[in-house]
Design an enzyme around this catalytic site. Sequence first.
Site, PDB file in Angstrom:
ATOM      1  N   ASP A  93      39.817  27.358  40.372  1.00  0.00           N
ATOM      2  CA  ASP A  93      40.992  28.165  40.422  1.00  0.00           C
ATOM      3  C   ASP A  93      42.014  27.617  39.440  1.00  0.00           C
ATOM      4  O   ASP A  93      41.964  26.419  39.466  1.00  0.00           O
ATOM      5  CB  ASP A  93      41.525  28.410  41.883  1.00  0.00           C
ATOM      6  CG  ASP A  93      40.566  29.191  42.487  1.00  0.00           C
ATOM      7  OD1 ASP A  93      39.844  30.295  42.214  1.00  0.00           O
ATOM      8  OD2 ASP A  93      40.651  29.185  44.096  1.00  0.00           O
ATOM      9  N   ASP A 141      39.078  36.481  41.180  1.00  0.00           N
ATOM     10  CA  ASP A 141      40.022  36.812  42.134  1.00  0.00           C
ATOM     11  C   ASP A 141      40.524  38.051  41.821  1.00  0.00           C
ATOM     12  O   ASP A 141      40.892  39.130  42.650  1.00  0.00           O
ATOM     13  CB  ASP A 141      40.748  35.734  42.812  1.00  0.00           C
ATOM     14  CG  ASP A 141      39.749  34.490  43.031  1.00  0.00           C
ATOM     15  OD1 ASP A 141      38.506  34.693  43.509  1.00  0.00           O
ATOM     16  OD2 ASP A 141      40.354  33.383  42.956  1.00  0.00           O
TER      17      ASP A 141
END
Length: 186
Positions: free
Chosen positions: A145, A159
């Site tokens: 991330d 995401d």
Amino acid sequence: MAEAERIIGTPDVDDGAAAPAERPGGRRRIFVLFAVAAVAYALDLASKMLVVAKLEHHRPIQVIGDWLTFEAVRNPGAAFGFGEAFTVIFTIIAAVVIVVIVRLARKLYSLPWAVALGLLLGGALGNLTDRIFRSPGVFEGAVVDFIAPKHFAVFNLADSAIVCGGILIVILSFRGLDPDGTVHRD
């Protein structure tokens, strides 16, 4: 005579056993689904490779003041870091989502649904790739991330694709549009 009918578009008459008719545009919708998935997956994969190569073990990059930064984070859990002990379960869920979308593609005759499912498929593939190939091991890998808005969880392009696809599915459902192209009003 049958050849002339075929040329001008009149259907042939045979022994009564008609081949199942394919709805027009079905193949195009499947192509859109897989094209959107491929683009979402490629963008996610490329961004994660860049983050790992250039940002991991370095200071975060401020993009918009302190409101948005790029910061490499390894997330073994789900959104918001939830469920770090259940990485294998998240891997199985992503694999099941991929299989369901691929099976549903055969019945897909709606362009908006093709885009929505393509976003879900591309995002699921992106995060599943991390779960399979990143450390600490197969089916236990941590997702990369890097998009870090102020006062919010750190996330990635996969995401984002999943969330956008999910929002589009909710909108399509509320509007009564089904994946097979039919519209219903409740």
